[in-house]
Design a protein around this motif. Structure first.
Motif, PDB file in Angstrom:
ATOM      1  N   ALA A   1      23.690  99.572  29.835  1.00 46.11           N
ATOM      2  CA  ALA A   1      22.325 100.204  30.801  1.00 46.11           C
ATOM      3  C   ALA A   1      22.687  99.294  32.086  1.00 46.11           C
ATOM      4  CB  ALA A   1      21.077  99.616  29.837  1.00 46.11           C
ATOM      5  N   ARG A   2      22.525  97.900  32.095  1.00 49.25           N
ATOM      6  CA  ARG A   2      22.831  97.150  33.249  1.00 49.25           C
ATOM      7  C   ARG A   2      23.759  97.539  34.165  1.00 49.25           C
ATOM      8  NH1 ARG A   2      24.478  91.679  34.879  1.00 49.25           N
ATOM      9  NH2 ARG A   2      25.429  91.490  32.636  1.00 49.25           N
ATOM     10  N   GLY A   3      25.174  97.873  33.418  1.00 50.10           N
ATOM     11  CA  GLY A   3      26.229  98.338  34.435  1.00 50.10           C
ATOM     12  C   GLY A   3      25.894  99.826  35.177  1.00 50.10           C
ATOM     13  N   ILE A   4      25.232 100.426  34.334  1.00 45.69           N
ATOM     14  CA  ILE A   4      24.888 101.828  35.097  1.00 45.69           C
ATOM     15  C   ILE A   4      23.675 101.590  35.901  1.00 45.69           C
ATOM     16  CG2 ILE A   4      23.832 103.985  34.564  1.00 45.69           C
ATOM     17  CD1 ILE A   4      24.910 103.843  31.666  1.00 45.69           C
ATOM     18  N   SER A   5      22.735 100.692  35.791  1.00 53.79           N
ATOM     19  CA  SER A   5      21.821 100.633  36.626  1.00 53.79           C
ATOM     20  C   SER A   5      22.290  99.887  37.886  1.00 53.79           C
ATOM     21  CB  SER A   5      20.604  99.650  36.013  1.00 53.79           C
ATOM     22  OG  SER A   5      19.793  99.176  36.937  1.00 53.79           O
ATOM     23  N   GLU A   6      22.984  99.012  37.936  1.00 54.35           N
ATOM     24  CA  GLU A   6      23.636  98.287  39.107  1.00 54.35           C
ATOM     25  C   GLU A   6      24.435  99.295  39.972  1.00 54.35           C
ATOM     26  OE1 GLU A   6      25.501  94.786  38.333  1.00 54.35           O
ATOM     27  OE2 GLU A   6      23.747  93.750  37.382  1.00 54.35           O
ATOM     28  N   GLY A   7      25.172 100.265  39.355  1.00 53.42           N
ATOM     29  CA  GLY A   7      25.847 101.346  39.912  1.00 53.42           C
ATOM     30  C   GLY A   7      24.807 102.313  40.959  1.00 53.42           C
ATOM     31  N   ILE A   8      23.807 102.493  40.145  1.00 53.28           N
ATOM     32  CA  ILE A   8      22.703 103.379  40.734  1.00 53.28           C
ATOM     33  C   ILE A   8      22.048 102.543  41.893  1.00 53.28           C
ATOM     34  CG2 ILE A   8      20.463 104.578  40.459  1.00 53.28           C
ATOM     35  CD1 ILE A   8      21.457 105.315  37.495  1.00 53.28           C
ATOM     36  N   VAL A   9      21.647 101.422  41.713  1.00 55.83           N
ATOM     37  CA  VAL A   9      20.966 100.604  42.647  1.00 55.83           C
ATOM     38  C   VAL A   9      21.837 100.367  44.006  1.00 55.83           C
ATOM     39  CG1 VAL A   9      20.241  98.182  43.411  1.00 55.83           C
ATOM     40  CG2 VAL A   9      19.570  99.262  41.172  1.00 55.83           C
ATOM     41  N   SER A  10      23.236 100.292  43.875  1.00 52.63           N
ATOM     42  CA  SER A  10      24.043 100.171  44.880  1.00 52.63           C
ATOM     43  C   SER A  10      24.170 101.488  45.558  1.00 52.63           C
ATOM     44  CB  SER A  10      25.508  99.784  44.388  1.00 52.63           C
ATOM     45  OG  SER A  10      26.541  99.827  45.343  1.00 52.63           O
ATOM     46  N   PHE A  11      24.287 102.567  44.838  1.00 53.25           N
ATOM     47  CA  PHE A  11      24.263 103.986  45.521  1.00 53.25           C
ATOM     48  C   PHE A  11      23.009 104.317  46.330  1.00 53.25           C
ATOM     49  CE2 PHE A  11      22.657 108.493  45.280  1.00 53.25           C
ATOM     50  CZ  PHE A  11      23.694 109.151  46.051  1.00 53.25           C
ATOM     51  N   LEU A  12      21.750 103.716  45.745  1.00 54.43           N
ATOM     52  CA  LEU A  12      20.614 104.093  46.681  1.00 54.43           C
ATOM     53  C   LEU A  12      20.406 103.185  47.686  1.00 54.43           C
ATOM     54  CD1 LEU A  12      18.291 104.955  43.238  1.00 54.43           C
ATOM     55  CD2 LEU A  12      19.498 106.509  45.134  1.00 54.43           C
ATOM     56  N   HIS A  13      20.789 101.938  47.719  1.00 55.77           N
ATOM     57  CA  HIS A  13      20.849 101.059  48.843  1.00 55.77           C
ATOM     58  C   HIS A  13      21.672 101.564  49.975  1.00 55.77           C
ATOM     59  CE1 HIS A  13      18.744  97.362  46.478  1.00 55.77           C
ATOM     60  NE2 HIS A  13      17.910  98.141  46.714  1.00 55.77           N
TER      61      HIS A  13
ATOM     62  N   ALA B   1      28.162 112.783  47.739  1.00 56.85           N
ATOM     63  CA  ALA B   1      27.236 111.972  47.229  1.00 56.85           C
ATOM     64  C   ALA B   1      27.302 111.651  45.613  1.00 56.85           C
ATOM     65  CB  ALA B   1      25.794 112.289  47.381  1.00 56.85           C
ATOM     66  N   SER B   2      27.799 112.561  44.815  1.00 60.27           N
ATOM     67  CA  SER B   2      28.091 112.408  43.528  1.00 60.27           C
ATOM     68  C   SER B   2      29.030 111.679  43.319  1.00 60.27           C
ATOM     69  CB  SER B   2      27.985 113.887  43.035  1.00 60.27           C
ATOM     70  OG  SER B   2      26.944 114.572  42.966  1.00 60.27           O
ATOM     71  N   THR B   3      30.210 111.770  44.111  1.00 59.26           N
ATOM     72  CA  THR B   3      31.335 110.999  43.921  1.00 59.26           C
ATOM     73  C   THR B   3      31.007 109.629  44.413  1.00 59.26           C
ATOM     74  OG1 THR B   3      32.834 112.897  44.627  1.00 59.26           O
ATOM     75  CG2 THR B   3      33.746 110.884  44.813  1.00 59.26           C
ATOM     76  N   ASP B   4      30.180 109.241  45.393  1.00 57.47           N
ATOM     77  CA  ASP B   4      30.130 107.881  45.751  1.00 57.47           C
ATOM     78  C   ASP B   4      29.272 107.460  44.641  1.00 57.47           C
ATOM     79  OD1 ASP B   4      29.545 105.584  46.987  1.00 57.47           O
ATOM     80  OD2 ASP B   4      27.778 106.507  48.245  1.00 57.47           O
ATOM     81  N   LEU B   5      28.134 108.127  44.137  1.00 56.88           N
ATOM     82  CA  LEU B   5      27.412 107.655  42.786  1.00 56.88           C
ATOM     83  C   LEU B   5      28.251 107.242  41.577  1.00 56.88           C
ATOM     84  CD1 LEU B   5      24.802 107.392  41.085  1.00 56.88           C
ATOM     85  CD2 LEU B   5      24.600 109.513  40.738  1.00 56.88           C
ATOM     86  N   GLY B   6      29.368 108.320  41.421  1.00 58.91           N
ATOM     87  CA  GLY B   6      30.093 108.007  40.075  1.00 58.91           C
ATOM     88  C   GLY B   6      31.179 106.811  40.363  1.00 58.91           C
ATOM     89  N   GLU B   7      31.691 106.618  41.595  1.00 59.73           N
ATOM     90  CA  GLU B   7      32.405 105.525  41.803  1.00 59.73           C
ATOM     91  C   GLU B   7      31.753 104.348  41.629  1.00 59.73           C
ATOM     92  OE1 GLU B   7      34.326 106.430  45.568  1.00 59.73           O
ATOM     93  OE2 GLU B   7      35.753 107.844  44.955  1.00 59.73           O
ATOM     94  N   ARG B   8      30.407 104.016  42.161  1.00 56.29           N
ATOM     95  CA  ARG B   8      29.901 102.972  42.190  1.00 56.29           C
ATOM     96  C   ARG B   8      29.705 102.719  40.697  1.00 56.29           C
ATOM     97  NH1 ARG B   8      27.822 101.338  47.102  1.00 56.29           N
ATOM     98  NH2 ARG B   8      28.122 102.728  48.874  1.00 56.29           N
ATOM     99  N   ILE B   9      29.080 103.455  39.908  1.00 55.27           N
ATOM    100  CA  ILE B   9      28.798 103.282  38.442  1.00 55.27           C
ATOM    101  C   ILE B   9      29.803 102.801  37.887  1.00 55.27           C
ATOM    102  CG2 ILE B   9      28.010 104.452  36.331  1.00 55.27           C
ATOM    103  CD1 ILE B   9      26.206 106.081  38.049  1.00 55.27           C
ATOM    104  N   ALA B  10      31.176 103.511  37.938  1.00 55.88           N
ATOM    105  CA  ALA B  10      32.593 103.079  37.358  1.00 55.88           C
ATOM    106  C   ALA B  10      32.865 101.565  37.621  1.00 55.88           C
ATOM    107  CB  ALA B  10      33.588 104.110  37.589  1.00 55.88           C
ATOM    108  N   GLY B  11      32.696 101.192  38.948  1.00 51.31           N
ATOM    109  CA  GLY B  11      32.878  99.797  39.006  1.00 51.31           C
ATOM    110  C   GLY B  11      32.010  98.813  38.524  1.00 51.31           C
ATOM    111  N   THR B  12      30.735  99.134  38.567  1.00 55.42           N
ATOM    112  CA  THR B  12      29.846  98.205  38.056  1.00 55.42           C
ATOM    113  C   THR B  12      29.977  98.429  36.493  1.00 55.42           C
ATOM    114  OG1 THR B  12      27.857  99.851  38.169  1.00 55.42           O
ATOM    115  CG2 THR B  12      28.132  98.230  39.980  1.00 55.42           C
ATOM    116  N   PHE B  13      30.236  99.316  36.010  1.00 54.28           N
ATOM    117  CA  PHE B  13      30.346  99.451  34.557  1.00 54.28           C
ATOM    118  C   PHE B  13      31.667  98.539  34.003  1.00 54.28           C
ATOM    119  CE2 PHE B  13      30.874 101.349  30.256  1.00 54.28           C
ATOM    120  CZ  PHE B  13      29.573 101.540  29.945  1.00 54.28           C
ATOM    121  N   VAL B  14      32.700  98.606  34.688  1.00 54.61           N
ATOM    122  CA  VAL B  14      33.466  97.811  34.311  1.00 54.61           C
ATOM    123  C   VAL B  14      33.153  96.405  34.407  1.00 54.61           C
ATOM    124  CG1 VAL B  14      35.840  96.875  35.216  1.00 54.61           C
ATOM    125  CG2 VAL B  14      35.610  99.355  34.940  1.00 54.61           C
TER     126      VAL B  14
END
Length: 318
Positions: free
Chosen positions: A304-316, A231-244
């Motif tokens: 903040a938005r890049g991080i947020s969108e990654g977290i939202v994607s993960f939780l969805h 789960a942590s890897t999934d979370l991290g990959e999503r945040i990296a993608g949205t942060f870029v």
């Protein structure tokens, strides 16, 4: 965050070999990486270095990596770090209603005044490390601890707008710390659906870009990350993608082999977590080009938005 302290062994932060997750990230964010290349070619608003506005910090004497920020650097007039962190009405009705996110703003603006307390050793499972550190700063004295609080408060606003319940490990309301083991425990006791620790790096000049730190497989003493690895890897990959995609920043050119992902086993905040958790180093405060971004309030909102969108994607889960 490159300094001797609780969450760094400098010898372990450079030039990791790519792992299987490199393929996963490449599949996740090819469009985002292309977007970054276009961004670099045309230039960001405000100049070729992507700085949306001049530094919001006040002038100060250059501080070596890991040095204690001055009192002036943590209380500068006009600092907007506290603006997003005012009283909120609580989570709104939204798609993340019922989800709990723990946000960990790295360090503490007043740690430098409490060296005895933050130098106390705590058990992180694999070994004992200092309770906390002062963090780093830009050459003109903008402290990492100010940066992390500002981004964390902006992130809280965005997540609460989606309906999430957001809890902080500290909100500038403690004289120092908390220690890294307590930071992990706060997320665990909140039964967080996701947790993130926000930092900025203190690497050599010329080292640029962000990276997301994932927990390694650790099973020692009080540390057992095995249940949260996937789960942590999934979370991290999503945040990296949205942060870029949102910030236009590139993955770090000095760790992670261009993936924006690094695995570490020496971080107490990850080792002791029982909930999905990652760290993010948003940029290098010691490099002038990255510092121009980190000191821009407009860029911090994007972060903040890049991080947020990654977290939202993960939780969805989508």
């Amino acid at each position: 965050m490159s300094y001797p302290g609780p969450d760094l062994d400098p010898s372990k932060t450079r030039r990791r070999r790519p792992r299987a997750r490199t393929v996963a990230l490449a599949a996740l964010v090819p469009g985002a990486l292309v977007g970054w290349l276009v961004y670099q070619a045309v230039g960001a608003p405000g100049g070729p270095d992507g700085a949306a506005e001049p530094s919001s910090s006040t002038a100060g004497a250059p501080a070596p990596t890991g040095s204690a920020p001055t009192a002036a650097s943590t209380t500068a007039a006009g600092d907007d770090a506290k603006k997003p962190g005012g009283a909120t009405a609580g989570p709104a009705d939204g798609p993340l209603r019922g989800k709990v996110v723990v946000v960990d703003p790295g360090h503490n603006p007043d740690n430098f005044q409490h060296t005895a307390e933050i130098n106390r050793k705590v058990d992180i499972g694999t070994n004992w490390k200092e309770c906390d550190t002062t963090g780093t700063s830009t050459d003109d004295g903008y402290a990492e601890a100010r940066f992390t609080l500002d981004v964390a408060r902006r992130l809280r606003t965005l997540l609460e707008e989606q309906g999430a319940t957001v809890r902080f490990t500290q909100d500038g309301d403690r004289p120092w710390g908390p220690c890294v083991d307590e930071r992990a425990r706060i997320g665990n006791e909140a039964h967080a659906d996701a947790a993130i620790s926000i930092h900025a790096d203190g690497a050599p000049v010329g080292d640029r870009g962000f990276h997301v730190i994932l927990p390694a497989s650790v099973h020692s003493g009080a540390a057992d990350t095995r249940p949260i690895l996937t789960a942590s890897t999934d979370l991290g990959e999503r945040i990296a993608g949205t942060f870029v995609r949102v910030t236009g920043s590139a993955p770090a050119n000095y760790v992670g082999d261009g993936t924006g992902l690094v695995t570490r086993e020496d971080l107490g905040g990850l080792n002791l977590s029982t909930v999905p958790k990652v760290f993010i180093e948003c940029g290098n405060m010691r490099d002038s080009k990255d510092a121009a971004l980190l000191t821009s309030s407009g860029w911090r909102q994007k972060a903040a938005r890049g991080i947020s969108e990654g977290i939202v994607s993960f939780l969805h889960g989508s």
